[in-house]
Design a protein around this motif. Structure first.
Motif, PDB file in Angstrom:
ATOM      1  N   HIS A 122       0.834  -1.205   0.000  1.00  0.00           N
ATOM      2  CA  HIS A 122       0.000   0.000   0.000  1.00  0.00           C
ATOM      3  C   HIS A 122       0.866   1.250   0.000  1.00  0.00           C
ATOM      4  CE1 HIS A 122      -2.527   3.170   1.888  1.00  0.00           C
ATOM      5  NE2 HIS A 122      -3.449   2.665   1.089  1.00  0.00           N
ATOM      6  N   HIS A 123       1.933   1.265   0.816  1.00  0.00           N
ATOM      7  CA  HIS A 123       2.820   2.419   0.862  1.00  0.00           C
ATOM      8  C   HIS A 123       3.570   2.569  -0.463  1.00  0.00           C
ATOM      9  CE1 HIS A 123       4.938   5.547   3.137  1.00  0.00           C
ATOM     10  NE2 HIS A 123       6.059   5.163   2.530  1.00  0.00           N
ATOM     11  N   TYR A 124       3.796   1.478  -1.139  1.00  0.00           N
ATOM     12  CA  TYR A 124       4.476   1.500  -2.437  1.00  0.00           C
ATOM     13  C   TYR A 124       3.656   2.275  -3.463  1.00  0.00           C
ATOM     14  CZ  TYR A 124       6.664  -0.529  -6.656  1.00  0.00           C
ATOM     15  OH  TYR A 124       7.292  -0.733  -7.854  1.00  0.00           O
ATOM     16  N   THR A 131      10.277   7.865   2.944  1.00  0.00           N
ATOM     17  CA  THR A 131      11.097   6.901   3.685  1.00  0.00           C
ATOM     18  C   THR A 131      10.381   6.464   4.959  1.00  0.00           C
ATOM     19  OG1 THR A 131      13.164   7.840   2.852  1.00  0.00           O
ATOM     20  CG2 THR A 131      13.299   6.557   4.880  1.00  0.00           C
ATOM     21  N   VAL A 132      10.484   5.187   5.266  1.00  0.00           N
ATOM     22  CA  VAL A 132       9.833   4.619   6.443  1.00  0.00           C
ATOM     23  C   VAL A 132      10.900   4.117   7.413  1.00  0.00           C
ATOM     24  CG1 VAL A 132       8.327   2.786   7.286  1.00  0.00           C
ATOM     25  CG2 VAL A 132       7.798   3.938   5.140  1.00  0.00           C
ATOM     26  N   ARG A 133      10.768   4.440   8.697  1.00  0.00           N
ATOM     27  CA  ARG A 133      11.672   3.887   9.701  1.00  0.00           C
ATOM     28  C   ARG A 133      11.239   2.459  10.015  1.00  0.00           C
ATOM     29  NH1 ARG A 133      13.007   7.090  14.916  1.00  0.00           N
ATOM     30  NH2 ARG A 133      14.871   5.762  14.786  1.00  0.00           N
ATOM     31  N   LEU A 134      12.191   1.585  10.149  1.00  0.00           N
ATOM     32  CA  LEU A 134      11.903   0.173  10.396  1.00  0.00           C
ATOM     33  C   LEU A 134      11.043  -0.019  11.634  1.00  0.00           C
ATOM     34  CD1 LEU A 134      12.355  -2.793   9.665  1.00  0.00           C
ATOM     35  CD2 LEU A 134      14.516  -2.703  10.927  1.00  0.00           C
ATOM     36  N   ARG A 135      11.308   0.740  12.679  1.00  0.00           N
ATOM     37  CA  ARG A 135      10.542   0.593  13.910  1.00  0.00           C
ATOM     38  C   ARG A 135       9.084   1.021  13.726  1.00  0.00           C
ATOM     39  NH1 ARG A 135      13.873   2.656  18.052  1.00  0.00           N
ATOM     40  NH2 ARG A 135      15.585   2.390  16.558  1.00  0.00           N
ATOM     41  N   PHE A 225      12.162  -0.830  -0.931  1.00  0.00           N
ATOM     42  CA  PHE A 225      11.022  -1.635  -1.338  1.00  0.00           C
ATOM     43  C   PHE A 225      10.846  -1.454  -2.844  1.00  0.00           C
ATOM     44  CE2 PHE A 225       6.685  -2.998  -1.915  1.00  0.00           C
ATOM     45  CZ  PHE A 225       6.568  -4.044  -1.020  1.00  0.00           C
ATOM     46  N   GLU A 226      11.384  -2.421  -3.595  1.00  0.00           N
ATOM     47  CA  GLU A 226      11.354  -2.302  -5.055  1.00  0.00           C
ATOM     48  C   GLU A 226      11.300  -3.658  -5.743  1.00  0.00           C
ATOM     49  OE1 GLU A 226      14.956  -0.535  -6.397  1.00  0.00           O
ATOM     50  OE2 GLU A 226      16.232  -1.747  -5.102  1.00  0.00           O
ATOM     51  N   ASP A 227      10.968  -4.695  -4.997  1.00  0.00           N
ATOM     52  CA  ASP A 227      10.922  -6.032  -5.581  1.00  0.00           C
ATOM     53  C   ASP A 227       9.609  -6.199  -6.352  1.00  0.00           C
ATOM     54  OD1 ASP A 227      11.266  -9.438  -4.267  1.00  0.00           O
ATOM     55  OD2 ASP A 227      11.043  -8.664  -6.290  1.00  0.00           O
ATOM     56  N   ILE A 228       9.605  -5.767  -7.612  1.00  0.00           N
ATOM     57  CA  ILE A 228       8.380  -5.780  -8.408  1.00  0.00           C
ATOM     58  C   ILE A 228       7.836  -7.189  -8.572  1.00  0.00           C
ATOM     59  CG2 ILE A 228       7.355  -5.130 -10.606  1.00  0.00           C
ATOM     60  CD1 ILE A 228       8.332  -2.813  -8.864  1.00  0.00           C
ATOM     61  N   THR A 254       5.832   3.999  -6.352  1.00  0.00           N
ATOM     62  CA  THR A 254       7.097   4.691  -6.097  1.00  0.00           C
ATOM     63  C   THR A 254       7.952   3.864  -5.138  1.00  0.00           C
ATOM     64  OG1 THR A 254       5.946   6.813  -6.267  1.00  0.00           O
ATOM     65  CG2 THR A 254       8.176   6.845  -5.350  1.00  0.00           C
ATOM     66  N   ILE A 255       9.182   3.573  -5.562  1.00  0.00           N
ATOM     67  CA  ILE A 255      10.120   2.872  -4.689  1.00  0.00           C
ATOM     68  C   ILE A 255      10.408   3.742  -3.465  1.00  0.00           C
ATOM     69  CG2 ILE A 255      12.517   2.061  -4.499  1.00  0.00           C
ATOM     70  CD1 ILE A 255      12.363   1.372  -7.484  1.00  0.00           C
ATOM     71  N   TYR A 256      10.481   3.133  -2.299  1.00  0.00           N
ATOM     72  CA  TYR A 256      10.787   3.892  -1.088  1.00  0.00           C
ATOM     73  C   TYR A 256      11.816   3.154  -0.235  1.00  0.00           C
ATOM     74  CZ  TYR A 256       7.403   0.743   1.232  1.00  0.00           C
ATOM     75  OH  TYR A 256       6.721  -0.349   1.707  1.00  0.00           O
ATOM     76  N   GLU A 257      12.511   3.917   0.617  1.00  0.00           N
ATOM     77  CA  GLU A 257      13.540   3.367   1.479  1.00  0.00           C
ATOM     78  C   GLU A 257      12.994   3.034   2.854  1.00  0.00           C
ATOM     79  OE1 GLU A 257      16.850   6.000   1.647  1.00  0.00           O
ATOM     80  OE2 GLU A 257      17.495   5.586  -0.406  1.00  0.00           O
ATOM     81  N   ILE A 258      13.563   1.991   3.456  1.00  0.00           N
ATOM     82  CA  ILE A 258      13.265   1.612   4.836  1.00  0.00           C
ATOM     83  C   ILE A 258      14.593   1.702   5.585  1.00  0.00           C
ATOM     84  CG2 ILE A 258      12.307  -0.126   6.379  1.00  0.00           C
ATOM     85  CD1 ILE A 258      11.056  -1.424   3.855  1.00  0.00           C
ATOM     86  N   THR A 259      14.677   2.558   6.584  1.00  0.00           N
ATOM     87  CA  THR A 259      15.933   2.768   7.303  1.00  0.00           C
ATOM     88  C   THR A 259      15.697   2.756   8.810  1.00  0.00           C
ATOM     89  OG1 THR A 259      15.708   5.178   7.343  1.00  0.00           O
ATOM     90  CG2 THR A 259      16.795   4.214   5.420  1.00  0.00           C
TER      91      THR A 259
END
Length: 282
Positions: A122-124, A131-135, A225-228, A254-259
């Motif tokens: 959904h966030h994709y 960007t999403v924080r892992l926690r 997150f980009e594993d189509i 949209t590809i996004y980062e998780i950090t």
């Protein structure tokens, strides 16, 4: 394995040492361990200072009697036999050390509700690449638990890396960096392979062949997150509220980062001699 003081090699080296003052470490640093039939060489790094215990012993040498010294860190008097007329001897010393390596994490916290694969998808589509924080996803604890299994609990990985650095800089501060990718798909399908990097900083003290370590570690988590292909396998799970249709190239995504990051501390006792240590592999 201990040094074989009954071997002919040792006796010859000791004779040279007594005649010339050349320390045994320099002439017999490596011995073939005949009892085991092995050709592997083992070094001796430490010795016990022994005097003749009579009235001819120099006062400054009498003070050294029974003490343990390292060949690469001589006392102020020099090694036994080095000063003219010295009759003292160096008794090989191989310490028995109970090794351990304890790494603890701090700064671990999670959202009360963990994301599912559908939440990541959904966030994709609707997160505008934020960007999403892992926690925030509720999976930091799961990732760090799995990382501990893979890296922390394996003596040949991060613990060995820290130990190797400490051997180079014994009795002073040391530091190092690390970085690798790991498969966290068993934590949740959406993660796949993620990168964990960081750095450590500590202090080392060499006590009779045992390195006493303590310090801190900083960990950094990074993923995209980009594993189509993986997302497409999940499309049949989406419910109507996301209003996603299966287009060929998955438009409007949209590809996004998780950090994220967290801290750690370490305490350890390891052999200075890597040949006798469980923490010695690169």
């Amino acid at each position: 394995m201990n040094l074989d003081t009954s071997s002919s090699e040792y006796k010859s080296a000791f004779e040279v040492y007594m005649r010339t003052g050349i320390p045994i470490e320099h002439t017999l640093k490596e011995l073939t361990l005949k009892e085991s039939g092995a050709s592997e060489k083992k070094p001796t790094h430490y010795y016990i200072w022994r005097t003749r215990n009579d009235g001819k012993v120099r006062p400054e040498h009498a003070v050294n009697n029974g003490k343990i010294f390292a060949w690469n860190d001589p006392p102020a008097t020099g090694h036994p036999g080095e000063s003219f007329g010295c009759r003292c001897r160096a008794e090989p010393y191989s310490p028995t050390i109970a090794e351990y390596f304890d790494i603890q994490f701090t700064g671990i916290s999670d959202a009360s509700s963990a994301w599912t694969n559908l939440d990541f998808i959904h966030h994709y589509f609707f997160g505008d690449g934020k960007t999403v924080r892992l926690r925030e996803t509720g999976h930091l604890t799961g990732i760090t638990d799995r990382y501990r299994e893979i890296v922390i609990d394996d003596a040949s990985r991060l613990p060995s890396q820290i130990a190797i650095k400490s051997r180079v800089s014994q009795n002073q501060y040391f530091s190092g960096d690390f970085k690798n990718s790991y498969d966290f798909i068993n934590v949740l399908f959406s993660f796949g392979r993620s990168v964990i990097s960081g750095n450590f900083f500590g202090y080392c003290k060499n006590i009779n062949g045992a390195l006493h370590l303590n310090g801190s570690i900083r960990f950094y988590f990074s993923d995209k997150f980009e594993d189509i292909a993986g997302i497409r396998r999940q499309l049949n799970l989406l419910d109507e509220k996301y209003k996603i249709k299966q287009f060929g190239e998955l438009p409007f995504s949209t590809i996004y980062e998780i950090t994220d990051s967290w801290q750690g501390t370490f305490k350890a006792v390891v052999h200075f001699d890597p040949d006798r240590s469980s923490y010695a592999k690169n």
